[in-house]
Design a protein around this motif. Structure first.
Motif, short mmCIF file in Angstrom:
data_model
loop_
_atom_site.label_atom_id
_atom_site.label_comp_id
_atom_site.label_asym_id
_atom_site.label_seq_id
_atom_site.Cartn_x
_atom_site.Cartn_y
_atom_site.Cartn_z
N PHE A 51 0.87 -1.18 0.00
CA PHE A 51 0.00 0.00 0.00
C PHE A 51 0.90 1.23 0.00
N LEU A 52 0.38 2.32 -0.57
CA LEU A 52 1.19 3.54 -0.63
C LEU A 52 1.27 4.14 0.77
N ALA A 53 2.39 4.81 1.05
CA ALA A 53 2.63 5.35 2.39
C ALA A 53 1.50 6.28 2.83
N ASN A 54 0.84 6.96 1.87
CA ASN A 54 -0.22 7.90 2.26
C ASN A 54 -1.61 7.28 2.18
N CYS A 55 -1.71 5.97 2.07
CA CYS A 55 -3.03 5.32 2.02
C CYS A 55 -3.76 5.56 3.34
N LEU A 88 4.52 -1.33 14.47
CA LEU A 88 4.19 0.10 14.33
C LEU A 88 5.43 0.93 14.62
N PRO A 89 5.75 1.90 13.75
CA PRO A 89 6.93 2.74 13.99
C PRO A 89 6.75 3.66 15.20
N THR A 94 -4.52 8.26 16.22
CA THR A 94 -5.46 8.59 15.15
C THR A 94 -5.37 7.52 14.06
N TRP A 95 -4.16 7.16 13.71
CA TRP A 95 -3.93 6.13 12.69
C TRP A 95 -4.49 4.79 13.18
N LEU A 96 -4.18 4.44 14.44
CA LEU A 96 -4.63 3.15 14.98
C LEU A 96 -6.15 3.04 15.03
N ALA A 97 -6.80 4.15 15.41
CA ALA A 97 -8.27 4.12 15.50
C ALA A 97 -8.87 3.87 14.11
N GLU A 98 -8.33 4.52 13.10
CA GLU A 98 -8.84 4.34 11.74
C GLU A 98 -8.49 2.96 11.18
N PHE A 99 -7.29 2.51 11.46
CA PHE A 99 -6.88 1.17 11.01
C PHE A 99 -7.83 0.12 11.60
N SER A 100 -8.05 0.24 12.90
CA SER A 100 -8.90 -0.72 13.62
C SER A 100 -10.33 -0.67 13.09
N ARG A 101 -10.83 0.54 12.80
CA ARG A 101 -12.20 0.69 12.27
C ARG A 101 -12.33 -0.01 10.91
N GLY A 102 -11.33 0.15 10.06
CA GLY A 102 -11.37 -0.49 8.74
C GLY A 102 -11.24 -2.01 8.86
N LEU A 124 6.43 -0.11 9.71
CA LEU A 124 5.03 -0.52 9.55
C LEU A 124 4.90 -1.78 8.71
N ASN A 125 4.32 -2.78 9.32
CA ASN A 125 4.20 -4.09 8.69
C ASN A 125 3.00 -4.77 9.32
N ILE A 126 2.14 -5.30 8.48
CA ILE A 126 0.89 -5.88 8.98
C ILE A 126 0.79 -7.30 8.45
N SER A 127 0.76 -8.24 9.37
CA SER A 127 0.73 -9.63 8.96
C SER A 127 -0.52 -10.29 9.53
#
Ligand code: ADP
Ligand code: MG
Length: 320
Positions: A51-55, A88-89, A94-102, A124-127
């Motif tokens: 994913f792009l860094a600004n996704c 997570l770096p 704010t990022w975590l709340a949105e990530f978790s919501r998605g 940042l790496n999501i497995s």
């Protein structure tokens, strides 16, 4: 500063409907239904590569689970459980709340419970590991195709690759309308795994795969594992609408080698043709027969005059 445990509690702990014991212990406990195989798969998403860094974080969350669920769809399995290992770096709430919501929006849409994982500091790496179940003997495998099967794909191909080209600003100006742009970007960022289709194909298809690396590469896995080849007809391949800025050869590369479509490609005996058309109507999902498998082991693409089409190896040369 929240601790690792605050983060897990706040963003990754939800009641796990499918588990006897979910997040919070050293391991979770799940039961699989009698007479079923446990289907297990994992997919990692790396920032800048997948994913792009600004996704937007919401879509990183959605997509990290959706691409895993797509593997269950391709097996004809019902997705049920997921684990999430995330590096997570920094702690950006704010990022975590949105990530978790998605992530949970996708989990809820497909009935998946998050039952465990690991949270650590790092680039940042999501497995995600996905687990599901499929009645023994019913899984849709890559090695099940038979010579003379019809080859099918769901949906339309190329939109996600076009969305990526759009976001990278490598499309000629005014190629797409504002609406088309948005729809291609949605395809890229919020893929819709074809779980209902996979389940319906259990008794109908001989083989299936989800298209993550482009139709040719992924169909290539089916024919290779099944020791077959394939004839494909460009005119039958459902492709994204593009404006005048893109020539046929570039369009072919987007649709056949572009990747990130997360549609299903499957093969089935020709005798199932009408049943598959009916499934498409019932699921309100476009299903297209695009060719057939062959005893000869090469993969050929033909134009409407039955001339062989030579393909470029990569999709984006033309735009760069
Ligand atoms: P351990 O040190 O025993 O491996 P952890 O402290 O790493 O356990 O995790 C505590 C609990 O939180 C475990 O149940 C683990 O599965 C869960 N967990 C950790 N990170 C995540 C995450 N990102 N998503 C879901 N569950 C998580
Ligand atoms: Mg432990």
């Amino acid at each position: 500063m929240p601790t690792e445990f605050n983060i897990i509690e706040k963003y990754f702990t939800r009641p796990s409907k499918n588990a006897d014991l979910g997040v919070g212990d050293d391991a979770s406990l799940i039961q699989i239904s009698a007479g079923h195989h446990l289907a297990v798969s994992a997919d990692m998403l790396v920032a800048g590569t997948h994913f792009l860094a600004n996704c937007p974080a919401y879509f990183v969350g959605w997509k990290s689970l959706a691409v895993n669920i797509s593997d269950m769809a391709a097996m004809g399995a019902t997705p049920k459980w997921a684990t999430l290992a995330i590096a997570l770096p920094t702690i950006d709430e704010t990022w975590l709340a949105e990530f978790s919501r998605g992530f949970f929006a996708c989990a809820d849409a497909f009935g998946v419970s998050l039952i465990g994982g690991d949270t650590t500091r790092g680039p940042l790496n999501i497995s995600v590991q996905i687990m599901g179940e499929v009645p023994i003997g019913k899984a849709l495998r890559r090695d099940g195709a038979k010579a003379g099967d019809e080859i099918w794909v769901s949906g339309t191909l190329g939109a996600a690759a076009l969305g990526l080209a759009q976001l990278k600003n490598i499309l000629p100006e005014n190629t797409l309308s504002a609406e088309e742009k948005q729809s291609c970007i949605d395809n890229l960022q919020a893929p819709q795994p074809r779980v209902a289709l996979g389940l319906t194909l259990q008794d109908i298809a001989h083989s299936a795969i989800d298209i993550s690396d482009g139709l040719l590469a992924d169909l290539g896995h089916i024919v290779e594992r099944s020791k077959l080849g394939a004839n494909l007809y460009w005119e039958l391949i459902p492709h994204v609408h593009v404006g005048n800025g893109i020539d046929t050869s570039s369009l072919q590369n987007l649709c056949l080698a572009g990747g990130d479509d997360y549609e299903l490609c499957f093969t089935a005996p020709a005798s199932q043709h009408n049943a598959i058309v009916a499934i498409g109507k019932k699921l309100n999902l476009k299903l297209s027969a695009i060719g057939e498998t062959t005893q000869k082991t090469n993969l050929n693409l033909y134009d409407k005059n039955h001339q062989l089409i030579k393909l470029k190896t990569t999709g984006y040369d033309h735009f760069s």
